[in-house]
Design a protein around this motif. Structure first.
Motif, PDB file in Angstrom:
ATOM      1  N   ILE A 151      11.082  -0.645 -17.620  1.00  0.00           N
ATOM      2  CA  ILE A 151       9.947  -1.186 -16.870  1.00  0.00           C
ATOM      3  C   ILE A 151       8.643  -0.691 -17.480  1.00  0.00           C
ATOM      4  CG2 ILE A 151       8.725  -1.174 -14.654  1.00  0.00           C
ATOM      5  CD1 ILE A 151      11.447  -1.055 -13.274  1.00  0.00           C
ATOM      6  N   ALA A 152       8.590   0.600 -17.756  1.00  0.00           N
ATOM      7  CA  ALA A 152       7.357   1.194 -18.277  1.00  0.00           C
ATOM      8  C   ALA A 152       7.005   0.671 -19.664  1.00  0.00           C
ATOM      9  CB  ALA A 152       7.487   2.717 -18.308  1.00  0.00           C
TER      10      ALA A 152
ATOM     11  N   ARG B  57       6.365  -3.556 -19.034  1.00  0.00           N
ATOM     12  CA  ARG B  57       5.404  -4.068 -18.063  1.00  0.00           C
ATOM     13  C   ARG B  57       4.019  -4.294 -18.652  1.00  0.00           C
ATOM     14  NH1 ARG B  57       1.755  -2.332 -14.423  1.00  0.00           N
ATOM     15  NH2 ARG B  57       1.954  -0.126 -14.948  1.00  0.00           N
TER      16      ARG B  57
ATOM     17  N   GLU C 176      11.656   3.063  -6.888  1.00  0.00           N
ATOM     18  CA  GLU C 176      12.241   2.459  -8.085  1.00  0.00           C
ATOM     19  C   GLU C 176      13.201   3.436  -8.753  1.00  0.00           C
ATOM     20  OE1 GLU C 176       9.054   1.878 -11.119  1.00  0.00           O
ATOM     21  OE2 GLU C 176       7.843   2.996  -9.664  1.00  0.00           O
TER      22      GLU C 176
ATOM     23  N   ALA D 289      13.660   4.091 -11.736  1.00  0.00           N
ATOM     24  CA  ALA D 289      13.045   4.022 -13.061  1.00  0.00           C
ATOM     25  C   ALA D 289      11.933   5.061 -13.094  1.00  0.00           C
ATOM     26  CB  ALA D 289      12.489   2.621 -13.321  1.00  0.00           C
TER      27      ALA D 289
ATOM     28  N   GLY E 211       5.435   2.738 -14.268  1.00  0.00           N
ATOM     29  CA  GLY E 211       6.432   1.893 -13.654  1.00  0.00           C
ATOM     30  C   GLY E 211       5.883   0.940 -12.611  1.00  0.00           C
TER      31      GLY E 211
ATOM     32  N   GLY F  18      10.607   7.764  -7.353  1.00  0.00           N
ATOM     33  CA  GLY F  18      11.255   7.268  -8.564  1.00  0.00           C
ATOM     34  C   GLY F  18      11.698   8.411  -9.446  1.00  0.00           C
TER      35      GLY F  18
END
Length: 633
Positions: free
Chosen positions: A434-435, A438, A560, A562, A567, A589
């Motif tokens: 995700i990081a 995104r 999350e 993640a 994130g 998270g």
């Protein structure tokens, strides 16, 4: 032999061949027994028993440096370096790691989880040795599958150019996780059968040596002939041309052949490649008979029969669900093509491979190539589905950004094993995607709450023509929901309210939704009314819903599986800042650390990603809001 009494590999120096063979038998029995209880990479390790013993007998670890490129093949190495007593904890929470681990032992010189890295690291270690004028050996052990990785080929090129003193062990078992593919695999196949032509080789070599080398036209003709004949008679010409002395192929289960070859290799100046042929799963029939990769890495099994011990499951495996949903769509749409970097078994693509062989590509351990190949397909109006583990997608970051997202190509990335994966540990936890995705322009990123929504997201991705789209899905099985008969696309960027409430909002997605719903029920019993939102599109956000929640000054908790830095929760904070909302926001998270191996539930408990922590955080947010409100009055 009592393997638990081994503290150092130095004892091997005094063992004769018969004693070495007995030790190999003891180690095989030990591995089969221990892995039947814990699970693990049993097939790969059974194949390297004699090779690992021979290496530790020939060299002096840790002065001499072993780099296990295929890190999951290091179990025998761990036994010989004094860790047999810890094997009951293998891959368990707070237990022995399934890969080399520098903090575990001075004998673990290099940590691996992703393949094809050992040769580059070995070049660095050898360069440091030479700068410091030291005399130790540097010995990377790389598999034939890992050798197809571009990074390995880059390193071979450099090592050969520098003529670096190094002994590369090529452990050739004809498989990585699944059977290997590619032209290099075919080259190695020809080398495996080279012994059949040894007599012809010897005769040709004699002829070559008799060709006179004198001046003028005769000399140049003779040299050209010798060069041509060299390609017929020199085993491993591919490696020889790269600057390596090629030795082999040799039987990796023959102690005498291993000892003689390794002793010769130690005397050679410059880089040497020792080509060793091994049998994956050797000594355990179920693993030996495996031709598709089932015994590469397993859960617990019944030692006597090889039957796997299966835990109770309620829904289909996520990998199967996504792959089968793609396969259904492939029947209707001839533009869809599936690509995998050596994971047809892990990502459950066998059905696609069988039904659509002309639209299925296993490119081997070559994640960067896989991503850019998908981009190339997309330029020609095809709809490529790139099935890739989250941890391996990290290796193709530049290709996703530069070759897929920048030209806004319609590539569907299936991010398998997203989130915590458990026993394989920190090298395989899928918590960074995700990081690192995104912030890339043009990309859509989503994750379903259950398997029914998962099949609809496959349809969403394959119908989408707005650029790259990525679908995250976890390891393991779905929750057993009823499946719709027909797949339908979900509007991009839309969220779903699972439970309405007025006091606070939980925004989450995927595997953490059940936890959020559990926490909401506990909070309801305490008189706290919480809205739970399935924030299934991580990018783009559902801005309409966010404006409604933040406009009502409702405290928000994001959850999350993640990393927090960069994130989903960060995206919510950015949205609030960009639109000047002064709303309370908290995040749960993965903290700023690498998460080690263990059962996923234990790991989540360890880092406070739990329903109890959710209740605690919501209560704090609600209490803070009331305090602020009372002060305003």
């Amino acid at each position: 032999m009592d393997l638990n009494k081994i503290s150092s590999p130095s004892f091997l120096k005094n063992l004769n061949q018969k004693q070495l063979e007995a030790l190999a038998g003891d180690i095989r029995s030990f591995l089969i027994e221990k892995c039947s209880a814990t699970g693990g990479h049993i097939g790969p390790n059974l194949g390297v028993v004699e090779l690992t013993i021979a290496l530790h007998k020939a060299f002096n670890s840790p002065t001499d440096k072993f780099l296990w490129d295929v890190g999951h093949q290091a179990y025998v190495h761990k036994i010989l370096t004094g860790r047999a007593s810890q094997f009951d904890t293998l891959r368990q929470f707070k237990g022995l790691c399934g890969f080399p681990k520098r903090v575990e032992s001075e004998h673990d010189e290099w940590e691996t989880g992703h393949s094809s890295t050992s040769l580059s690291a070995a070049m660095g270690m050898a360069a440091a040795r030479d700068i410091k004028k030291e005399k130790n050996y540097v010995v990377p052990i790389i598999g034939d599958g890992a050798l197809t990785g571009g990074m390995a080929l880059e390193a071979l090129n450099h090592i050969g150019h520098e003529k670096t003193n190094m002994i590369v062990i090529l452990n050739d078992n004809e498989m990585s996780i699944a059977p290997n593919v590619g032209a290099l695999h075919s080259v190695l196949g020809r080398l495996r059968t080279a012994k059949e032509y040894s007599k012809a080789k010897e005769e040709l070599e004699l002829l070559m040596n008799k060709i006179p080398v004198v001046g003028g036209k005769l000399a140049s003709t003779a040299e050209r002939l010798k060069d041509s004949l060299k390609y017929l008679v020199v085993s491993g010409i591919f490696f020889e041309e790269l600057g390596f002395k090629y030795l082999g192929p040799i039987d990796g289960h023959d102690f005498e052949a291993l000892e003689k070859t390794l002793e010769y290799a130690k005397k050679v100046k410059g880089p040497v490649l020792v080509h060793v042929i091994t049998k994956k799963g050797k000594g355990y029939k179920p693993a030996e008979d495996d031709t598709v990769g089932t015994w590469h890495g397993t859960g617990p099994y019944k030692m006597e029969t090889g039957d796997f011990v299966k835990s109770a499951v309620t829904g289909p495996a996520w990998s199967s669900l996504i792959a089968e949903s793609v396969r259904k769509c492939m029947k209707e749409d001839e533009r869809i093509v599936a690509i995998t970097p050596a994971m047809p078994v892990g990502s459950k693509l066998e059905g696609i491979q069988k039904d659509f062989p002309n639209r299925f590509f296993d490119v081997g351990i070559a994640e960067q190539h896989a991503a850019t190949m998908a981009a190339g397909l997309a330029t020609q109006k095809m709809k490529p589905f790139l099935a890739i583990y989250s941890t391996f997608l990290q290796r193709a970051y530049d290709q996703v950004l530069h070759d897929i997202a920048r030209p806004n190509l319609n590539v569907f990335i299936g991010i398998d094993r997203a989130g915590l994966v458990g026993a394989d540990g920190e090298t395989h936890q899928g918590v960074f995607d995700i990081a690192f995705l995104r912030h890339i322009p043009n990309i859509v990123l989503m994750m379903p709450k259950d398997e029914n929504e998962g099949q609809h997201m496959v349809k969403t991705a394959l119908d989408y023509d707005g650029g790259p789209i990525a679908l995250r899905y976890p390891r393991g099985n779905g929750i057993g929901v009823e499946m719709d008969a027909e797949m339908k696309a979900i509007p991009i960027g839309t969220w779903e309210v699972l439970r309405d409430g007025q006091d606070a909002a939980i925004l989450t997605f995927g595997t953490t939704i059940p936890m959020a719903m559990e926490a909401a029920e506990q909070l309801a019993d305490q008189g706290v009314d919480v809205k739970v939102v399935n924030a299934r599109f991580i990018k783009p956000l559902d801005e309409k819903m966010l404006h409604e929640i933040m406009g009502a000054n409702m405290p928000i908790l994001t959850i999350e599986e993640a990393v927090l830095q960069g994130g989903f929760g960060s995206a919510i904070l950015e949205f609030a800042a960009d639109h000047q909302y002064n709303v309370s926001i908290d995040r749960i998270g993965i903290p700023d650390q690498f998460i080690e191996h263990g059962n996923v539930d234990q790991l989540l408990e360890e880092i406070n990603v739990t329903a109890d922590e959710t209740v605690k955080r919501i209560n704090k947010l609600v209490a803070n809001k009331k305090q602020v409100g009372s002060r305003k009055i």
